[in-house]
Design a protein around this motif. Structure first.
Motif, PDB file in Angstrom:
ATOM      1  N   GLY A 269     -10.411 -16.016  -5.161  1.00 27.74           N
ATOM      2  CA  GLY A 269      -9.510 -15.358  -4.237  1.00 27.74           C
ATOM      3  C   GLY A 269      -9.893 -13.936  -3.872  1.00 27.74           C
ATOM      4  N   ILE A 270      -9.131 -13.384  -2.948  1.00 29.45           N
ATOM      5  CA  ILE A 270      -9.234 -11.991  -2.511  1.00 29.45           C
ATOM      6  C   ILE A 270      -8.033 -11.241  -3.064  1.00 29.45           C
ATOM      7  N   PHE A 271      -8.279 -10.031  -3.583  1.00 30.39           N
ATOM      8  CA  PHE A 271      -7.218  -9.242  -4.227  1.00 30.39           C
ATOM      9  C   PHE A 271      -7.115  -7.872  -3.552  1.00 30.39           C
ATOM     10  N   ILE A 272      -5.911  -7.544  -3.027  1.00 30.07           N
ATOM     11  CA  ILE A 272      -5.701  -6.298  -2.307  1.00 30.07           C
ATOM     12  C   ILE A 272      -4.359  -5.673  -2.710  1.00 30.07           C
ATOM     13  N   PRO A 273      -4.336  -4.460  -3.253  1.00 30.67           N
ATOM     14  CA  PRO A 273      -3.060  -3.761  -3.473  1.00 30.67           C
ATOM     15  C   PRO A 273      -2.356  -3.508  -2.136  1.00 30.67           C
ATOM     16  N   ALA A 274      -1.037  -3.729  -2.107  1.00 32.08           N
ATOM     17  CA  ALA A 274      -0.277  -3.671  -0.858  1.00 32.08           C
ATOM     18  C   ALA A 274       0.302  -2.279  -0.616  1.00 32.08           C
ATOM     19  N   HIS A 275       0.383  -1.918   0.671  1.00 29.57           N
ATOM     20  CA  HIS A 275       1.044  -0.671   1.139  1.00 29.57           C
ATOM     21  C   HIS A 275       1.040   0.416   0.053  1.00 29.57           C
ATOM     22  N   VAL A 276      -0.152   0.896  -0.278  1.00 35.01           N
ATOM     23  CA  VAL A 276      -0.369   1.606  -1.541  1.00 35.01           C
ATOM     24  C   VAL A 276       0.310   2.964  -1.653  1.00 35.01           C
ATOM     25  N   PHE A 277       0.799   3.546  -0.542  1.00 31.25           N
ATOM     26  CA  PHE A 277       1.398   4.883  -0.629  1.00 31.25           C
ATOM     27  C   PHE A 277       2.901   4.924  -0.415  1.00 31.25           C
ATOM     28  N   THR A 278       3.537   3.804  -0.058  1.00 31.75           N
ATOM     29  CA  THR A 278       4.976   3.860   0.173  1.00 31.75           C
ATOM     30  C   THR A 278       5.700   4.251  -1.117  1.00 31.75           C
ATOM     31  N   PRO A 279       6.815   4.982  -1.016  1.00 34.28           N
ATOM     32  CA  PRO A 279       7.469   5.514  -2.225  1.00 34.28           C
ATOM     33  C   PRO A 279       7.940   4.457  -3.206  1.00 34.28           C
ATOM     34  N   PHE A 280       8.207   3.258  -2.713  1.00 34.58           N
ATOM     35  CA  PHE A 280       8.754   2.212  -3.578  1.00 34.58           C
ATOM     36  C   PHE A 280       7.797   1.033  -3.688  1.00 34.58           C
TER      37      PHE A 280
ATOM     38  N   LEU B 115       1.217   1.126  -5.424  1.00 33.88           N
ATOM     39  CA  LEU B 115       0.269   1.639  -6.403  1.00 33.88           C
ATOM     40  C   LEU B 115       0.428   3.140  -6.641  1.00 33.88           C
ATOM     41  N   TYR B 116       0.374   3.911  -5.563  1.00 35.47           N
ATOM     42  CA  TYR B 116       0.430   5.366  -5.707  1.00 35.47           C
ATOM     43  C   TYR B 116       1.826   5.939  -5.497  1.00 35.47           C
ATOM     44  N   GLY B 117       2.750   5.134  -4.938  1.00 37.66           N
ATOM     45  CA  GLY B 117       4.103   5.642  -4.741  1.00 37.66           C
ATOM     46  C   GLY B 117       4.722   6.071  -6.055  1.00 37.66           C
ATOM     47  N   LYS B 118       4.835   5.121  -6.985  1.00 32.59           N
ATOM     48  CA  LYS B 118       5.325   5.424  -8.331  1.00 32.59           C
ATOM     49  C   LYS B 118       4.568   4.646  -9.404  1.00 32.59           C
ATOM     50  N   GLY B 119       3.686   3.752  -8.980  1.00 30.25           N
ATOM     51  CA  GLY B 119       3.059   2.838  -9.929  1.00 30.25           C
ATOM     52  C   GLY B 119       2.161   3.501 -10.943  1.00 30.25           C
ATOM     53  N   VAL B 120       1.389   4.501 -10.496  1.00 31.81           N
ATOM     54  CA  VAL B 120       0.466   5.187 -11.395  1.00 31.81           C
ATOM     55  C   VAL B 120       0.714   6.693 -11.322  1.00 31.81           C
ATOM     56  N   LYS B 121       0.220   7.399 -12.336  1.00 34.19           N
ATOM     57  CA  LYS B 121       0.320   8.856 -12.296  1.00 34.19           C
ATOM     58  C   LYS B 121      -0.766   9.450 -11.405  1.00 34.19           C
ATOM     59  N   LYS B 122      -2.018   9.004 -11.620  1.00 33.96           N
ATOM     60  CA  LYS B 122      -3.132   9.613 -10.894  1.00 33.96           C
ATOM     61  C   LYS B 122      -4.121   8.599 -10.326  1.00 33.96           C
TER      62      LYS B 122
ATOM     63  N   GLY C  99      -0.557   0.747   4.535  1.00 30.75           N
ATOM     64  CA  GLY C  99       0.874   0.873   4.733  1.00 30.75           C
ATOM     65  C   GLY C  99       1.194   1.712   5.959  1.00 30.75           C
ATOM     66  N   LEU C 100       2.487   1.829   6.281  1.00 32.32           N
ATOM     67  CA  LEU C 100       2.909   2.339   7.582  1.00 32.32           C
ATOM     68  C   LEU C 100       3.040   3.851   7.673  1.00 32.32           C
ATOM     69  N   SER C 101       2.854   4.575   6.599  1.00 30.55           N
ATOM     70  CA  SER C 101       3.056   6.029   6.644  1.00 30.55           C
ATOM     71  C   SER C 101       1.794   6.803   6.306  1.00 30.55           C
ATOM     72  N   SER C 102       0.640   6.149   6.352  1.00 38.64           N
ATOM     73  CA  SER C 102      -0.618   6.825   6.061  1.00 38.64           C
ATOM     74  C   SER C 102      -1.705   6.246   6.949  1.00 38.64           C
ATOM     75  N   ASP C 103      -2.760   7.023   7.159  1.00 37.88           N
ATOM     76  CA  ASP C 103      -3.907   6.541   7.911  1.00 37.88           C
ATOM     77  C   ASP C 103      -5.175   6.802   7.107  1.00 37.88           C
ATOM     78  N   THR C 104      -6.321   6.491   7.698  1.00 39.58           N
ATOM     79  CA  THR C 104      -7.588   6.617   6.987  1.00 39.58           C
ATOM     80  C   THR C 104      -7.853   8.042   6.522  1.00 39.58           C
TER      81      THR C 104
ATOM     82  N   ASP D 104       3.244  14.256   1.131  1.00 41.20           N
ATOM     83  CA  ASP D 104       3.314  15.125  -0.045  1.00 41.20           C
ATOM     84  C   ASP D 104       2.711  14.445  -1.272  1.00 41.20           C
ATOM     85  N   ARG D 105       2.923  13.145  -1.415  1.00 37.70           N
ATOM     86  CA  ARG D 105       2.353  12.426  -2.566  1.00 37.70           C
ATOM     87  C   ARG D 105       0.832  12.448  -2.514  1.00 37.70           C
ATOM     88  N   ILE D 106       0.262  12.264  -1.329  1.00 40.92           N
ATOM     89  CA  ILE D 106      -1.196  12.280  -1.208  1.00 40.92           C
ATOM     90  C   ILE D 106      -1.753  13.656  -1.552  1.00 40.92           C
TER      91      ILE D 106
END
Length: 388
Positions: A151-162, A165-172, A189-194, A295-297
């Motif tokens: 299969g193919i594995f992709i973390p979803a919408h990685v910056f959304t607050p909820f 991955l980076y919203g709250k899932g990990v510290k760094k 995800g919908l609130s970040s770009d490249t 701000d999270r980025i």
């Protein structure tokens, strides 16, 4: 090499018997409706249906194969005329390594493999019928299983607050919860770009994907990518994510981050815009804050520029965001020009204004050229087109 419009994150709202799959998804989001809308209204060439693990969804796809309406390509993917469906599954992990729940996307080449994956999943979650269920294993264990099954594995919408991955899932770092070598792409995800995402140096080795996460038919293809492949199959998609043999993502099309629901930090109670370090809302006194993606980025920033060869990210304003362009007028445009992709990318101004008022045609052109004024969104509320 051919060019294909691709959206890999579309939910099933209801099965063919009316049972809910994605609880928050529209009832009209049936498998058949998605296929028809993606082909004939949106003009897509490949879609990922990420609730394909649900047993009734599998039965519906199998019935379409048996009836001859669809066939499976030898290189993976279900072929509906000029549209390819990639079976996928969105799952949630919240193991001992996570600081918050994380959504992950898993894709497979055939229905037989998806059925095997669904059978395996049923022993690790509470309700196999529903979308985005929590799976009671670690993220790394899930990755291992997906890779064992091709299969193919992709973390979803990685910056959304909820639930990201980076919203709250990990510290760094993503390495806190996932094996970096078993990730095939990163969904922005919908609130970040490249440009924003590439401020994290650990993401430089991954292909970025931009998908709609559609919970209604209208939201399909609000974000998508153009992919260079020989033909639209699972095998070719995998190569494109790896950048192999000339296959690649040519461009990402997505919302300007200002239009995303979580771009800026806001008060959770009244959505008043706040600064990154504010602890209390100066408008209503509420103390719960929803940290914006921007701000999270900045908290996680380790790099200044994108790596060489990164494809362009084109800020796309979906047609449903255009003021004055309601459902009837949009339907008129699609019927006249064939698809939303044609309207967004190809139809000239002179042709547009023959079908819709000149003011709306002008806004479509300005949006296409990135010359439109926007007001930022936050706290779950979309941004909008400001006064021009």
């Amino acid at each position: 090499m051919n060019r294909y419009y691709v959206d890999l994150h579309i939910h099933i709202g209801r099965t063919w018997t009316g049972k809910p799959v994605k609880i928050t998804g529209a009832k009209s989001l049936t498998f058949t409706n998605i296929i028809e809308h993606a082909r004939h209204v949106k003009g897509l060439n490949m879609v990922g249906i990420i609730d394909s693990h649900s047993p009734e969804v599998i039965l519906e796809m199998e019935s379409l194969i048996q009836s001859g309406e669809v066939y499976e390509h030898e290189d993976g993917g279900l072929i509906f005329g000029d549209l390819t469906v990639i079976p996928g599954s969105e799952l949630e992990i919240y193991d001992e390594n996570c600081h918050g729940p994380i959504h992950l996307l898993c894709y497979f080449p055939t229905l037989a493999v998806m059925r095997d994956f669904s059978n395996w999943l049923s022993g690790h979650l509470k309700n196999i019928q529903l979308s985005s269920q929590r799976i009671y294993i670690t993220g790394m264990e899930l990755q291992k299983k997906v890779k064992e099954m091709g299969g193919i594995f992709i973390p979803a919408h990685v910056f959304t607050p909820f639930k990201s991955l980076y919203g709250k899932g990990v510290k760094k770092s993503l390495a806190e919860v996932l094996d970096p070598n078993k990730i095939d792409g990163i969904e922005l995800g919908l609130s970040s770009d490249t440009q924003m995402a590439d401020q994290l140096g650990e993401l430089h080795n991954y292909t970025f994907v931009t998908n709609s996460d559609a919970h209604s038919l209208a939201k399909i293809a609000r974000e998508y990518q153009v992919v260079a492949m020989e033909e639209p199959t699972f095998k070719e998609l995998f190569k494109a994510l790896k950048g192999e043999d000339g296959r690649k993502v040519i461009a990402n099309f997505g919302l300007d981050p200002l239009l995303g629901k979580y771009h800026k930090t806001v008060c959770a109670e009244c959505l008043n815009p706040l600064q990154e370090d504010d602890q209390i809302c100066d408008l209503c006194g509420h103390s719960k804050i929803i940290k914006g993606v921007a701000d999270r980025i900045l908290e996680l920033k380790t790099a200044e520029t994108s790596p060489p060869g990164r494809p362009p990210y084109v800020h796309q304003v979906p047609l449903e965001f255009i003021p004055g362009l309601g459902p009837r007028m949009l339907e008129k445009l699609v019927n006249h020009f064939g698809s939303e992709m044609a309207i967004l990318h190809e139809v000239p101004f002179e042709a547009l204004k023959e079908v819709v008022p000149e003011k709306i045609a002008d806004l479509i052109m300005k949006a296409r050229e990135g010359k439109i004024n926007l007001a930022a969104g936050g706290g779950g509320k979309y941004g909008k087109i400001a006064d021009q």
